[in-house]
Write a protein that holds these residues in place. Sequence first.
Motif, short mmCIF file in Angstrom:
data_model
loop_
_atom_site.label_atom_id
_atom_site.label_comp_id
_atom_site.label_asym_id
_atom_site.label_seq_id
_atom_site.Cartn_x
_atom_site.Cartn_y
_atom_site.Cartn_z
N GLU A 208 29.18 -3.54 27.26
CA GLU A 208 30.60 -3.81 26.98
C GLU A 208 31.07 -3.17 25.69
O GLU A 208 32.15 -2.61 25.61
CB GLU A 208 30.81 -5.33 26.87
CG GLU A 208 31.23 -6.01 28.16
CD GLU A 208 31.63 -7.44 27.90
OE1 GLU A 208 32.74 -7.65 27.39
OE2 GLU A 208 30.83 -8.34 28.20
N GLU A 209 30.25 -3.30 24.64
CA GLU A 209 30.66 -2.80 23.33
C GLU A 209 30.50 -1.28 23.31
O GLU A 209 29.43 -0.76 23.62
CB GLU A 209 29.80 -3.44 22.25
CG GLU A 209 30.37 -3.31 20.87
CD GLU A 209 29.52 -4.07 19.84
OE1 GLU A 209 29.96 -4.16 18.71
OE2 GLU A 209 28.42 -4.54 20.19
N ASP A 305 20.02 -6.37 24.00
CA ASP A 305 20.82 -7.07 22.99
C ASP A 305 20.79 -6.45 21.60
O ASP A 305 21.63 -6.79 20.76
CB ASP A 305 20.34 -8.52 22.85
CG ASP A 305 20.55 -9.31 24.12
OD1 ASP A 305 21.38 -8.89 24.94
OD2 ASP A 305 19.89 -10.35 24.29
N VAL A 306 19.83 -5.60 21.32
CA VAL A 306 19.67 -5.10 19.95
C VAL A 306 19.97 -3.60 19.93
O VAL A 306 19.26 -2.80 20.55
CB VAL A 306 18.26 -5.39 19.42
CG1 VAL A 306 18.07 -4.77 18.04
CG2 VAL A 306 18.01 -6.89 19.38
N TYR A 307 21.05 -3.24 19.25
CA TYR A 307 21.45 -1.85 19.12
C TYR A 307 22.31 -1.74 17.88
O TYR A 307 22.69 -2.73 17.27
CB TYR A 307 22.20 -1.38 20.38
CG TYR A 307 23.26 -2.33 20.87
CD1 TYR A 307 24.51 -2.38 20.25
CD2 TYR A 307 23.02 -3.20 21.93
CE1 TYR A 307 25.49 -3.24 20.68
CE2 TYR A 307 24.00 -4.07 22.37
CZ TYR A 307 25.24 -4.09 21.75
OH TYR A 307 26.21 -4.96 22.18
N THR A 308 22.58 -0.51 17.47
CA THR A 308 23.36 -0.34 16.23
C THR A 308 24.57 0.56 16.46
O THR A 308 24.65 1.24 17.44
CB THR A 308 22.51 0.27 15.11
OG1 THR A 308 21.97 1.51 15.55
CG2 THR A 308 21.39 -0.68 14.71
N ARG B 97 29.88 -10.18 18.97
CA ARG B 97 30.03 -8.73 19.08
C ARG B 97 31.50 -8.38 19.33
O ARG B 97 32.24 -9.11 19.97
CB ARG B 97 29.20 -8.21 20.26
CG ARG B 97 27.70 -8.29 20.02
CD ARG B 97 27.24 -7.10 19.21
NE ARG B 97 25.78 -7.05 19.14
CZ ARG B 97 25.13 -6.10 18.48
NH1 ARG B 97 25.79 -5.15 17.85
NH2 ARG B 97 23.83 -6.10 18.44
N ASP B 98 31.91 -7.22 18.83
CA ASP B 98 33.25 -6.72 19.13
C ASP B 98 33.24 -6.14 20.55
O ASP B 98 32.36 -5.38 20.90
CB ASP B 98 33.63 -5.61 18.14
CG ASP B 98 33.64 -6.14 16.71
OD1 ASP B 98 34.01 -7.31 16.54
OD2 ASP B 98 33.30 -5.38 15.80
N HIS B 99 34.22 -6.52 21.33
CA HIS B 99 34.31 -5.93 22.67
C HIS B 99 35.64 -5.24 22.83
O HIS B 99 36.60 -5.57 22.18
CB HIS B 99 34.16 -7.01 23.75
CG HIS B 99 32.78 -7.59 23.80
ND1 HIS B 99 31.65 -6.82 23.80
CD2 HIS B 99 32.36 -8.86 23.81
CE1 HIS B 99 30.57 -7.61 23.83
NE2 HIS B 99 30.98 -8.86 23.84
#
Lengths: 308, 99
Positions: A208-209, A305-308, B97-99
């Motif tokens: 999503e992000e 779940d873990v990313y930058t 988190r930003d979506h």
Amino acid sequence: MAMSGVLRPGHMQLKVLDLEESIDFYTNVVGLIQTGREGDRAYFKAWDERDHHSLVLRGAGEAGMDFFGFKVTDDATLAKLEADLNAYGVTTERIPAGDLLETGERVRFEIASGHQIELYSQKTAVGTPMGDTNPPPWCAAAEQGIAPIRMDHALLYGPDIEKVQALFVDVLGFYLVEHILLEDGETDLAIWLSCSTKAHDIAFVRNEEPGKLHHTAFLLESWEKVLRAADLMSMNQVSIDMGPTRHGVTRGTTIYAFDNSGNRFETFCGGYATYPDIPPITWTWDEVGPAVFYHDRQLNPAFLDVYT
Amino acid sequence: MTAYTVTVAPEGRTFRCPDTKSILVGIEHNGGADAVQVGCRSGGCGVCRVEVLEGTYTAKRMSKAFCTDDDVAHGILLSCRAYPTSDLVVRPCPKPRDH
């Protein structure tokens, strides 16, 4: 020339928390060669890479990717691909020559997943320590730190990966090598794309992000060197995410670990050679575990779940 | 090396953590990998963000995308970048988190 157009991944610019600490990490732990420094950026290449740099670190106070660049055959190809992108409806920007040290003009554009991608044709070939005439097979730098032979690929996280795939395939000449399907059997969770005979030059996971980095990969020559890399990671208290293990996708052997800013990197070995006429390999949703980590046969929570 | 007791609220599980390891790694090495979410362990990904409710610590540089200077001043930090200097009580405090 059989291989033309987009040739290969050429550079990754990473954001780091502390530039001096990261220069030390990438020099002494990863084992890259520093080739330049200007302002808040430091430049690196692997020992077997000819061009001036493949990794640029930018001191930013946060982690993540600024942009990922591909080298193309020549200036005419750069101009053609720029025009093709514009005709496809993609807005491009020309970054002046010299903005990155020893690098010509770059064509930058944003893709649907929110990432900044670049194309360029010129970068000074500073060569390897072995030289181009009667070279020995390796050099002292090949044994200092993990010492990968090249920056190999990146895995990026973002939305709309079908639009990303269409752009890379229809405009930039990539082809789909492998993909993992979601439960509906139609939508892709992840895609692996190649512009060469490598099993992947860039990959995307649906997320999503937008605009996120999962990892930058560095190529090692053997499984034994992957194990040596794991030893060096533990000797240097590097945060290991997964491995040493094998991927089902690409068959490559791997370690996922984090740099000292939390950017994941991969020490990758192998992966088969492929060609554009070979049908893509499909992984179904119920086999996503072995697709990603062939021995554990399950995703660790950090994979998604873990990313930058 | 000195060790301190870190309590993870609200469940109240406790972990003996050496001052040579970050709070996160101390908890993780004592079987608490499920008490605080483990991410990059390097200050960049943000998933191990906690609020310190009691106690003292020293903090290294961490991503401003997840902990502003104001957050850090109020004891909200990434547990992978903080080292205990006393017994501590922390509460997981993930940033959406930003979506």
